[in-house]
Scaffold this active site. Structure first.
Site, PDB file in Angstrom:
ATOM      1  N   TYR A 135      -1.374  -0.526  10.479  1.00  0.00           N
ATOM      2  CA  TYR A 135      -1.666  -1.184   9.203  1.00  0.00           C
ATOM      3  C   TYR A 135      -0.487  -1.001   8.238  1.00  0.00           C
ATOM      4  O   TYR A 135       0.015  -1.965   7.644  1.00  0.00           O
ATOM      5  CB  TYR A 135      -2.951  -0.606   8.609  1.00  0.00           C
ATOM      6  CG  TYR A 135      -3.166  -0.938   7.153  1.00  0.00           C
ATOM      7  CD1 TYR A 135      -3.357  -2.253   6.737  1.00  0.00           C
ATOM      8  CD2 TYR A 135      -3.158   0.061   6.172  1.00  0.00           C
ATOM      9  CE1 TYR A 135      -3.537  -2.555   5.389  1.00  0.00           C
ATOM     10  CE2 TYR A 135      -3.342  -0.232   4.842  1.00  0.00           C
ATOM     11  CZ  TYR A 135      -3.525  -1.544   4.449  1.00  0.00           C
ATOM     12  OH  TYR A 135      -3.695  -1.838   3.117  1.00  0.00           O
ATOM     13  N   LYS A 149       2.284  -3.725   6.558  1.00  0.00           N
ATOM     14  CA  LYS A 149       2.585  -3.878   5.122  1.00  0.00           C
ATOM     15  C   LYS A 149       4.087  -3.755   4.876  1.00  0.00           C
ATOM     16  O   LYS A 149       4.669  -4.501   4.095  1.00  0.00           O
ATOM     17  CB  LYS A 149       1.834  -2.818   4.302  1.00  0.00           C
ATOM     18  CG  LYS A 149       0.347  -3.064   4.211  1.00  0.00           C
ATOM     19  CD  LYS A 149       0.048  -4.249   3.300  1.00  0.00           C
ATOM     20  CE  LYS A 149      -1.398  -4.610   3.264  1.00  0.00           C
ATOM     21  NZ  LYS A 149      -1.693  -5.884   2.619  1.00  0.00           N
ATOM     22  N   SER A 157       0.846  -1.198   0.000  1.00  0.00           N
ATOM     23  CA  SER A 157       0.000   0.000   0.000  1.00  0.00           C
ATOM     24  C   SER A 157       0.877   1.243   0.000  1.00  0.00           C
ATOM     25  O   SER A 157       1.967   1.250   0.605  1.00  0.00           O
ATOM     26  CB  SER A 157      -0.860  -0.004   1.266  1.00  0.00           C
ATOM     27  OG  SER A 157      -1.477   1.250   1.432  1.00  0.00           O
TER      28      SER A 157
HETATM   29  P1  NAD Z   1     -10.893  -7.083   1.097  1.00  0.00           P
HETATM   30  O1  NAD Z   1     -11.104  -7.063   2.563  1.00  0.00           O
HETATM   31  O2  NAD Z   1     -12.061  -6.879   0.212  1.00  0.00           O
HETATM   32  O3  NAD Z   1     -10.148  -8.421   0.654  1.00  0.00           O
HETATM   33  C1  NAD Z   1      -9.315  -9.150   1.526  1.00  0.00           C
HETATM   34  C2  NAD Z   1      -9.772 -10.605   1.466  1.00  0.00           C
HETATM   35  O4  NAD Z   1      -8.922 -11.384   2.304  1.00  0.00           O
HETATM   36  C3  NAD Z   1     -11.199 -10.799   1.966  1.00  0.00           C
HETATM   37  O5  NAD Z   1     -11.891 -11.579   1.028  1.00  0.00           O
HETATM   38  C4  NAD Z   1     -11.041 -11.527   3.303  1.00  0.00           C
HETATM   39  O6  NAD Z   1     -12.135 -12.386   3.559  1.00  0.00           O
HETATM   40  C5  NAD Z   1      -9.730 -12.261   3.079  1.00  0.00           C
HETATM   41  N1  NAD Z   1      -8.942 -12.532   4.296  1.00  0.00           N
HETATM   42  C6  NAD Z   1      -8.623 -11.660   5.290  1.00  0.00           C
HETATM   43  N2  NAD Z   1      -7.854 -12.273   6.210  1.00  0.00           N
HETATM   44  C7  NAD Z   1      -7.669 -13.553   5.776  1.00  0.00           C
HETATM   45  C8  NAD Z   1      -6.970 -14.667   6.291  1.00  0.00           C
HETATM   46  N3  NAD Z   1      -6.312 -14.602   7.448  1.00  0.00           N
HETATM   47  N4  NAD Z   1      -6.988 -15.818   5.590  1.00  0.00           N
HETATM   48  C9  NAD Z   1      -7.672 -15.922   4.411  1.00  0.00           C
HETATM   49  N5  NAD Z   1      -8.362 -14.893   3.877  1.00  0.00           N
HETATM   50  C10 NAD Z   1      -8.354 -13.716   4.558  1.00  0.00           C
HETATM   51  O7  NAD Z   1      -9.763  -5.980   0.780  1.00  0.00           O
HETATM   52  P2  NAD Z   1      -9.262  -5.411  -0.612  1.00  0.00           P
HETATM   53  O8  NAD Z   1      -9.639  -3.986  -0.678  1.00  0.00           O
HETATM   54  O9  NAD Z   1      -9.629  -6.320  -1.703  1.00  0.00           O
HETATM   55  O10 NAD Z   1      -7.695  -5.453  -0.352  1.00  0.00           O
HETATM   56  C11 NAD Z   1      -6.894  -6.535  -0.759  1.00  0.00           C
HETATM   57  C12 NAD Z   1      -5.467  -6.287  -0.305  1.00  0.00           C
HETATM   58  O11 NAD Z   1      -5.023  -5.039  -0.853  1.00  0.00           O
HETATM   59  C13 NAD Z   1      -5.310  -6.188   1.204  1.00  0.00           C
HETATM   60  O12 NAD Z   1      -4.108  -6.838   1.564  1.00  0.00           O
HETATM   61  C14 NAD Z   1      -5.191  -4.697   1.436  1.00  0.00           C
HETATM   62  O13 NAD Z   1      -4.420  -4.405   2.571  1.00  0.00           O
HETATM   63  C15 NAD Z   1      -4.492  -4.221   0.166  1.00  0.00           C
HETATM   64  N6  NAD Z   1      -4.758  -2.812  -0.131  1.00  0.00           N
HETATM   65  C16 NAD Z   1      -6.046  -2.389  -0.252  1.00  0.00           C
HETATM   66  C17 NAD Z   1      -6.307  -1.043  -0.495  1.00  0.00           C
HETATM   67  C18 NAD Z   1      -7.720  -0.524  -0.606  1.00  0.00           C
HETATM   68  O14 NAD Z   1      -7.929   0.673  -0.471  1.00  0.00           O
HETATM   69  N7  NAD Z   1      -8.717  -1.381  -0.882  1.00  0.00           N
HETATM   70  C19 NAD Z   1      -5.245  -0.132  -0.630  1.00  0.00           C
HETATM   71  C20 NAD Z   1      -3.942  -0.611  -0.533  1.00  0.00           C
HETATM   72  C21 NAD Z   1      -3.712  -1.961  -0.281  1.00  0.00           C
HETATM   73  N1  UFG Z   2     -12.930  11.450   2.899  1.00  0.00           N
HETATM   74  C1  UFG Z   2     -13.988  12.285   3.236  1.00  0.00           C
HETATM   75  N2  UFG Z   2     -15.111  11.705   3.736  1.00  0.00           N
HETATM   76  C2  UFG Z   2     -15.248  10.351   3.918  1.00  0.00           C
HETATM   77  C3  UFG Z   2     -14.167   9.522   3.562  1.00  0.00           C
HETATM   78  C4  UFG Z   2     -13.009  10.109   3.068  1.00  0.00           C
HETATM   79  O1  UFG Z   2     -13.892  13.496   3.097  1.00  0.00           O
HETATM   80  O2  UFG Z   2     -16.298   9.910   4.398  1.00  0.00           O
HETATM   81  C5  UFG Z   2     -11.707  12.049   2.314  1.00  0.00           C
HETATM   82  C6  UFG Z   2     -10.458  11.806   3.118  1.00  0.00           C
HETATM   83  O3  UFG Z   2     -10.301  12.779   4.120  1.00  0.00           O
HETATM   84  C7  UFG Z   2      -9.383  11.856   2.019  1.00  0.00           C
HETATM   85  C8  UFG Z   2     -10.098  11.290   0.793  1.00  0.00           C
HETATM   86  O4  UFG Z   2     -11.492  11.438   1.061  1.00  0.00           O
HETATM   87  O5  UFG Z   2      -9.037  13.190   1.741  1.00  0.00           O
HETATM   88  C9  UFG Z   2      -9.799   9.822   0.531  1.00  0.00           C
HETATM   89  O6  UFG Z   2     -10.049   9.084   1.735  1.00  0.00           O
HETATM   90  P1  UFG Z   2     -10.134   7.493   1.749  1.00  0.00           P
HETATM   91  O7  UFG Z   2     -10.500   7.090   3.138  1.00  0.00           O
HETATM   92  O8  UFG Z   2     -11.005   7.025   0.636  1.00  0.00           O
HETATM   93  O9  UFG Z   2      -8.669   7.040   1.367  1.00  0.00           O
HETATM   94  P2  UFG Z   2      -7.268   7.298   2.119  1.00  0.00           P
HETATM   95  O10 UFG Z   2      -6.396   8.019   1.146  1.00  0.00           O
HETATM   96  O11 UFG Z   2      -7.454   7.920   3.432  1.00  0.00           O
HETATM   97  O12 UFG Z   2      -6.758   5.815   2.396  1.00  0.00           O
HETATM   98  C10 UFG Z   2      -6.554   4.881   1.351  1.00  0.00           C
HETATM   99  C11 UFG Z   2      -6.783   3.459   1.869  1.00  0.00           C
HETATM  100  C12 UFG Z   2      -5.765   3.108   2.909  1.00  0.00           C
HETATM  101  C13 UFG Z   2      -4.400   3.326   2.369  1.00  0.00           C
HETATM  102  C14 UFG Z   2      -4.234   4.730   1.817  1.00  0.00           C
HETATM  103  C15 UFG Z   2      -2.903   4.888   1.145  1.00  0.00           C
HETATM  104  O13 UFG Z   2      -8.071   3.359   2.436  1.00  0.00           O
HETATM  105  O14 UFG Z   2      -5.892   1.744   3.221  1.00  0.00           O
HETATM  106  O15 UFG Z   2      -5.256   4.988   0.855  1.00  0.00           O
HETATM  107  O16 UFG Z   2      -2.806   3.992   0.093  1.00  0.00           O
HETATM  108  F1  UFG Z   2      -3.504   3.140   3.355  1.00  0.00           F
END
Ligand code: NAD
Ligand code: UFG
Length: 337
Positions: free
Chosen positions: A148, A152, A124
């Protein structure tokens, strides 16, 4: 290629599973369904018109994991499984170290047991933390400001060391910026449990009438309109980055890290306007104080991914908002309906 996908039932995993099936890979999805439903996989199967192996299991359950990998004999692993809420990681850090760090360790040990030496890992942009300069490139100092992000970064380092110890191993670490949007069909998408933490799913839930109004966290940032700016990446582009990562891993040894974003930041107000336009619905909002831990703006330097992965984002902010809205409008209650 035979690809073992941990967390493949989740938001990004399900979109990646679909793209891999479409490009002819065989896949096994291994997920404990702690934050996903089997319905997502049923829809992936329908959209791809192809079956695949599904195993319900936890990555920390070593016997289950090794059993599933032994049965499937993967060429490569894509590792999505983990927990991802920044706020929760402050309240319950051990959950994050247990699931994300211990889980990843167990996964690498299982890969060793079955002789699988290629991994693509979901990292991330949060590993960068405090901004020293923009855009963040892959050489930017790493200083995650929440458990978190720490988890990572720890996993990145474990994978780097694992890879360095094995001359044949290859690892691709993908630092995602802000994943958003849904598959163009509107059949699969992001289905947060409870109140969404992220802007786009919260705003689409307001547009569809599930929530009365959005809170805009801060309008006094040093940005063009005062609201926070982020680099939103379409989930299908992100899924395709995983295909490119697999391809790269199959041709190179060693560990490489890549930013996955568009390089173009958008503000909260720009997202609200784009969503109102594509949905034709008003998105009422109220100005609220800054959210703790937020920074004004961040976006990706994307040159390395272009040059080495031969990948770049193809979908713009309108495509992101339009697909997010299609998914929400067709599935107002997410998969549970
Ligand atoms: P998500 O929660 O939709 O997907 C994660 C999946 O992993 C889920 O299906 C959950 O059931 C499964 N899971 C969790 N713990 C587990 C375990 N111990 N064993 C087996 N399965 C398990 O999340 P996502 O948004 O699809 O994110 C996927 C990956 O990308 C995550 O590692 C997350 O940290 C990373 N990531 C997500 C974002 C974002 O904003 N969505 C940003 C940066 C990184
Ligand atoms: N925001 C609002 N209202 C809301 C939610 C978000 O104004 O209800 C704003 C936040 O303040 C920010 C922007 O929208 O300015 C984006 O916020 P998000 O929560 O959608 O995303 P972030 O950038 O805070 O975080 C995301 C992922 C994290 C990751 C990070 C960096 O959720 O897991 O990007 O990759 F760590």
């Amino acid at each position: 290629m035979k690809v073992f996908i941990t967390g493949g039932a989740g938001y990004i995993g399900s979109h990646t599973a679909l793209e891999l099936l479409r490009s002819g890979h065989e896949i096994c999805v291994y997920d404990n369904f702690s934050n996903a439903t089997p319905e997502a996989l049923a829809r992936v199967k329908r959209l791809a018109n192809k079956d695949f192996v599904q195993v319900s299991g936890d990555i920390r359950a070593q016997d289950d994991l090794v059993g599933a990998m032994q049965a499937f004999q993967p060429d490569a692993v894509i590792h999505f499984a983990g927990v991802k809420a920044v706020g929760e990681s402050h309240a319950d850090p051990l959950k994050y170290y247990d699931n994300n760090v211990l889980g990843s360790l167990r996964l690498l040990q299982a890969m060793d047991q079955v002789g699988c030496q290629q991994i693509v890992f979901s990292s991330s942009a949060t590993v960068y933390g405090t901004v020293h300069y923009l855009p963040y490139d892959e050489k930017h100092p790493l200083n995650p400001t929440n458990p978190y992000g720490q988890s990572k970064l720890m996993v990145e380092r474990i994978i780097q060391d694992w890879c360095a110890a094995k001359p044949q191993a290859s690892a691709v670490l993908l630092r995602y910026f802000n994943p958003a949007g849904a598959h163009e069909s509107g059949d699969i998408g992001e289905d947060p449990s409870g109140v969404p933490n992220n802007l786009v799913p919260f705003a689409t839930q307001v547009a569809v009438g599930r929530r009365p109004a959005l809170q805009v966290f801060g309008n006094d940032y040093d940005t063009a309109d005062g609201t926070g700016e982020r680099d939103y990446i379409h989930v299908t582009d992100l899924a395709l980055a995983h295909s490119a990562g697999l391809d790269f891993a199959s041709r190179h040894q060693g560990c490489e890290v890549f930013n996955i974003g568009t390089g173009q930041p958008y503000s909260v107000m720009q997202i609200i306007q784009a969503l109102e336009q594509v949905s034709g619905k008003p998105i009422p909002y109220a100005l609220a104080p800054r959210r703790a831990g937020d920074i004004a703006r961040f976006y990706a330097g994307v040159e390395k991914a272009k040059a080495l992965l031969n990948w770049q984002a193809e979908r713009d902010i309108v495509a992101i908002c339009d697909s997010a809205w299609q998914w929400q409008a067709q599935n107002p209650q997410g998969y549970s309906a």
